[in-house]
Design a protein around this motif. Structure first.
Motif, PDB file in Angstrom:
ATOM      1  N   ARG A  99       0.812  -1.219   0.000  1.00  0.00           N
ATOM      2  CA  ARG A  99       0.000   0.000   0.000  1.00  0.00           C
ATOM      3  C   ARG A  99       0.850   1.277   0.000  1.00  0.00           C
ATOM      4  O   ARG A  99       0.343   2.355  -0.270  1.00  0.00           O
ATOM      5  CB  ARG A  99      -0.951   0.010   1.203  1.00  0.00           C
ATOM      6  N   ARG A 100       2.160   1.144   0.279  1.00  0.00           N
ATOM      7  CA  ARG A 100       3.042   2.318   0.239  1.00  0.00           C
ATOM      8  C   ARG A 100       3.451   2.663  -1.182  1.00  0.00           C
ATOM      9  O   ARG A 100       3.886   3.778  -1.461  1.00  0.00           O
ATOM     10  CB  ARG A 100       4.297   2.066   1.076  1.00  0.00           C
ATOM     11  N   GLN A 101       3.330   1.707  -2.090  1.00  0.00           N
ATOM     12  CA  GLN A 101       3.723   1.921  -3.482  1.00  0.00           C
ATOM     13  C   GLN A 101       2.695   2.776  -4.212  1.00  0.00           C
ATOM     14  O   GLN A 101       1.499   2.617  -4.020  1.00  0.00           O
ATOM     15  CB  GLN A 101       3.840   0.592  -4.226  1.00  0.00           C
ATOM     16  N   VAL A 102       3.209   3.661  -5.073  1.00  0.00           N
ATOM     17  CA  VAL A 102       2.364   4.454  -5.958  1.00  0.00           C
ATOM     18  C   VAL A 102       2.646   3.969  -7.375  1.00  0.00           C
ATOM     19  O   VAL A 102       3.789   4.007  -7.834  1.00  0.00           O
ATOM     20  CB  VAL A 102       2.669   5.965  -5.813  1.00  0.00           C
ATOM     21  N   LEU A 103       1.613   3.479  -8.046  1.00  0.00           N
ATOM     22  CA  LEU A 103       1.742   2.929  -9.386  1.00  0.00           C
ATOM     23  C   LEU A 103       1.225   3.933 -10.407  1.00  0.00           C
ATOM     24  O   LEU A 103       0.198   4.586 -10.192  1.00  0.00           O
ATOM     25  CB  LEU A 103       0.964   1.618  -9.497  1.00  0.00           C
ATOM     26  N   LEU A 104       1.928   4.055 -11.526  1.00  0.00           N
ATOM     27  CA  LEU A 104       1.611   5.063 -12.531  1.00  0.00           C
ATOM     28  C   LEU A 104       1.139   4.421 -13.829  1.00  0.00           C
ATOM     29  O   LEU A 104       1.753   3.467 -14.305  1.00  0.00           O
ATOM     30  CB  LEU A 104       2.851   5.915 -12.827  1.00  0.00           C
ATOM     31  N   THR A 105       0.078   4.962 -14.388  1.00  0.00           N
ATOM     32  CA  THR A 105      -0.402   4.547 -15.703  1.00  0.00           C
ATOM     33  C   THR A 105      -0.767   5.792 -16.495  1.00  0.00           C
ATOM     34  O   THR A 105      -1.098   6.836 -15.925  1.00  0.00           O
ATOM     35  CB  THR A 105      -1.631   3.616 -15.612  1.00  0.00           C
ATOM     36  N   LEU A 106      -0.708   5.656 -17.813  1.00  0.00           N
ATOM     37  CA  LEU A 106      -1.055   6.764 -18.695  1.00  0.00           C
ATOM     38  C   LEU A 106      -2.560   6.824 -18.913  1.00  0.00           C
ATOM     39  O   LEU A 106      -3.233   5.796 -18.944  1.00  0.00           O
ATOM     40  CB  LEU A 106      -0.367   6.608 -20.052  1.00  0.00           C
ATOM     41  N   THR A 107      -3.062   8.028 -19.092  1.00  0.00           N
ATOM     42  CA  THR A 107      -4.469   8.217 -19.452  1.00  0.00           C
ATOM     43  C   THR A 107      -4.603   8.086 -20.969  1.00  0.00           C
ATOM     44  O   THR A 107      -3.597   8.168 -21.692  1.00  0.00           O
ATOM     45  CB  THR A 107      -4.949   9.616 -19.021  1.00  0.00           C
ATOM     46  N   PRO A 108      -5.815   7.912 -21.468  1.00  0.00           N
ATOM     47  CA  PRO A 108      -6.001   7.889 -22.924  1.00  0.00           C
ATOM     48  C   PRO A 108      -5.484   9.169 -23.601  1.00  0.00           C
ATOM     49  O   PRO A 108      -4.913   9.101 -24.700  1.00  0.00           O
ATOM     50  CB  PRO A 108      -7.525   7.741 -23.087  1.00  0.00           C
ATOM     51  N   LYS A 109      -5.635  10.298 -22.943  1.00  0.00           N
ATOM     52  CA  LYS A 109      -5.115  11.568 -23.483  1.00  0.00           C
ATOM     53  C   LYS A 109      -3.600  11.491 -23.665  1.00  0.00           C
ATOM     54  O   LYS A 109      -3.050  11.881 -24.700  1.00  0.00           O
ATOM     55  CB  LYS A 109      -5.479  12.719 -22.537  1.00  0.00           C
ATOM     56  N   ALA A 110      -2.906  10.957 -22.663  1.00  0.00           N
ATOM     57  CA  ALA A 110      -1.444  10.822 -22.736  1.00  0.00           C
ATOM     58  C   ALA A 110      -1.048   9.808 -23.801  1.00  0.00           C
ATOM     59  O   ALA A 110      -0.069  10.019 -24.530  1.00  0.00           O
ATOM     60  CB  ALA A 110      -0.893  10.403 -21.380  1.00  0.00           C
ATOM     61  N   GLU A 111      -1.797   8.712 -23.903  1.00  0.00           N
ATOM     62  CA  GLU A 111      -1.510   7.684 -24.914  1.00  0.00           C
ATOM     63  C   GLU A 111      -1.555   8.294 -26.314  1.00  0.00           C
ATOM     64  O   GLU A 111      -0.668   8.041 -27.134  1.00  0.00           O
ATOM     65  CB  GLU A 111      -2.509   6.527 -24.812  1.00  0.00           C
ATOM     66  N   LYS A 112      -2.569   9.101 -26.583  1.00  0.00           N
ATOM     67  CA  LYS A 112      -2.721   9.724 -27.900  1.00  0.00           C
ATOM     68  C   LYS A 112      -1.583  10.702 -28.177  1.00  0.00           C
ATOM     69  O   LYS A 112      -0.971  10.690 -29.245  1.00  0.00           O
ATOM     70  CB  LYS A 112      -4.070  10.433 -27.979  1.00  0.00           C
ATOM     71  N   LEU A 113      -1.295  11.546 -27.211  1.00  0.00           N
ATOM     72  CA  LEU A 113      -0.220  12.536 -27.336  1.00  0.00           C
ATOM     73  C   LEU A 113       1.129  11.849 -27.541  1.00  0.00           C
ATOM     74  O   LEU A 113       1.912  12.227 -28.421  1.00  0.00           O
ATOM     75  CB  LEU A 113      -0.201  13.396 -26.069  1.00  0.00           C
ATOM     76  N   LEU A 114       1.382  10.820 -26.747  1.00  0.00           N
ATOM     77  CA  LEU A 114       2.653  10.099 -26.837  1.00  0.00           C
ATOM     78  C   LEU A 114       2.784   9.369 -28.169  1.00  0.00           C
ATOM     79  O   LEU A 114       3.875   9.330 -28.743  1.00  0.00           O
ATOM     80  CB  LEU A 114       2.789   9.123 -25.671  1.00  0.00           C
ATOM     81  N   ALA A 115       1.699   8.823 -28.685  1.00  0.00           N
ATOM     82  CA  ALA A 115       1.749   8.138 -29.977  1.00  0.00           C
ATOM     83  C   ALA A 115       2.163   9.109 -31.078  1.00  0.00           C
ATOM     84  O   ALA A 115       2.997   8.776 -31.934  1.00  0.00           O
ATOM     85  CB  ALA A 115       0.398   7.496 -30.294  1.00  0.00           C
ATOM     86  N   GLN A 116       1.622  10.315 -31.056  1.00  0.00           N
ATOM     87  CA  GLN A 116       1.980  11.319 -32.062  1.00  0.00           C
ATOM     88  C   GLN A 116       3.445  11.724 -31.929  1.00  0.00           C
ATOM     89  O   GLN A 116       4.173  11.785 -32.927  1.00  0.00           O
ATOM     90  CB  GLN A 116       1.068  12.552 -31.919  1.00  0.00           C
ATOM     91  N   LEU A 117       3.868  11.998 -30.724  1.00  0.00           N
ATOM     92  CA  LEU A 117       5.262  12.387 -30.485  1.00  0.00           C
ATOM     93  C   LEU A 117       6.230  11.261 -30.852  1.00  0.00           C
ATOM     94  O   LEU A 117       7.268  11.499 -31.470  1.00  0.00           O
ATOM     95  CB  LEU A 117       5.468  12.779 -29.022  1.00  0.00           C
ATOM     96  N   SER A 118       5.881  10.040 -30.484  1.00  0.00           N
ATOM     97  CA  SER A 118       6.773   8.909 -30.740  1.00  0.00           C
ATOM     98  C   SER A 118       6.895   8.617 -32.228  1.00  0.00           C
ATOM     99  O   SER A 118       7.981   8.256 -32.697  1.00  0.00           O
ATOM    100  CB  SER A 118       6.287   7.674 -29.979  1.00  0.00           C
ATOM    101  N   ALA A 119       5.822   8.796 -32.982  1.00  0.00           N
ATOM    102  CA  ALA A 119       5.896   8.603 -34.429  1.00  0.00           C
ATOM    103  C   ALA A 119       6.849   9.623 -35.052  1.00  0.00           C
ATOM    104  O   ALA A 119       7.670   9.282 -35.911  1.00  0.00           O
ATOM    105  CB  ALA A 119       4.507   8.709 -35.054  1.00  0.00           C
ATOM    106  N   ALA A 120       6.761  10.865 -34.597  1.00  0.00           N
ATOM    107  CA  ALA A 120       7.664  11.904 -35.103  1.00  0.00           C
ATOM    108  C   ALA A 120       9.114  11.601 -34.717  1.00  0.00           C
ATOM    109  O   ALA A 120      10.032  11.792 -35.519  1.00  0.00           O
ATOM    110  CB  ALA A 120       7.245  13.271 -34.576  1.00  0.00           C
ATOM    111  N   HIS A 121       9.329  11.102 -33.501  1.00  0.00           N
ATOM    112  CA  HIS A 121      10.683  10.751 -33.054  1.00  0.00           C
ATOM    113  C   HIS A 121      11.234   9.561 -33.832  1.00  0.00           C
ATOM    114  O   HIS A 121      12.409   9.541 -34.191  1.00  0.00           O
ATOM    115  CB  HIS A 121      10.679  10.459 -31.550  1.00  0.00           C
TER     116      HIS A 121
END
Length: 143
Positions: A99-121
């Motif tokens: 319960r002390r751990q904080v787990l991180l996941t991307l939102t759909p908004k971040a997934e879309k933004l990252l897909a565009q950026l990653s394609a350009a990269h």
């Protein structure tokens, strides 16, 4: 970090290739920073999204993992995560086993933004790849 050299003397051509390699890396980083800025992110926010997405499907990234991947202190990672949360780019969950751990996941908004950026990269890396390959073939270890 080790700065111990192989003992093989450097030639003028080695210096030229190292300088060109650093130049190409810097060009890529400038491209990356500009692309992130155009997308409304800082370079560090983009790096965080990529680190979370690229961490793998089997393990969810923790705050400590993100700090390690970005080479920052854990308290700096917390601030970065808070900014990503305020922009609806990540979700934070408490670990089910620890319960002390904080787990991180991307939102759909971040997934879309990252897909565009990653394609350009990816496209930029494909453009730079022949130049980098030429430089790197000269630095293969001698048998």
């Amino acid at each position: 970090m080790s700065t111990k050299a192989s003992g093989r003397p450097l030639t003028d051509a080695d210096y030229e290739r190292l300088a060109e390699f650093r130049y190409l890396l810097r060009r890529f980083l400038l491209f990356s920073e500009g692309a992130a800025e155009e997308a409304g992110l800082t370079a560090q926010q983009h790096q965080a999204l990529l680190a979370i997405k690229g961490f793998g499907q089997k393990k969810t990234m923790t705050t400590g993992d993100l700090a390690e991947r970005l080479g920052i202190r854990p308290h700096s990672a917390v601030g970065l995560i808070d900014r990503l949360l305020s922009n609806a780019l990540v979700k934070r969950q408490t670990g089910s086993e620890d319960r002390r751990q904080v787990l991180l996941t991307l939102t759909p908004k971040a997934e879309k933004l990252l897909a565009q950026l990653s394609a350009a990269h990816r496209d930029e890396l494909e453009r730079l790849a022949p130049l980098l390959q030429t430089l790197l073939t000269h630095f293969k270890p001698k048998a």
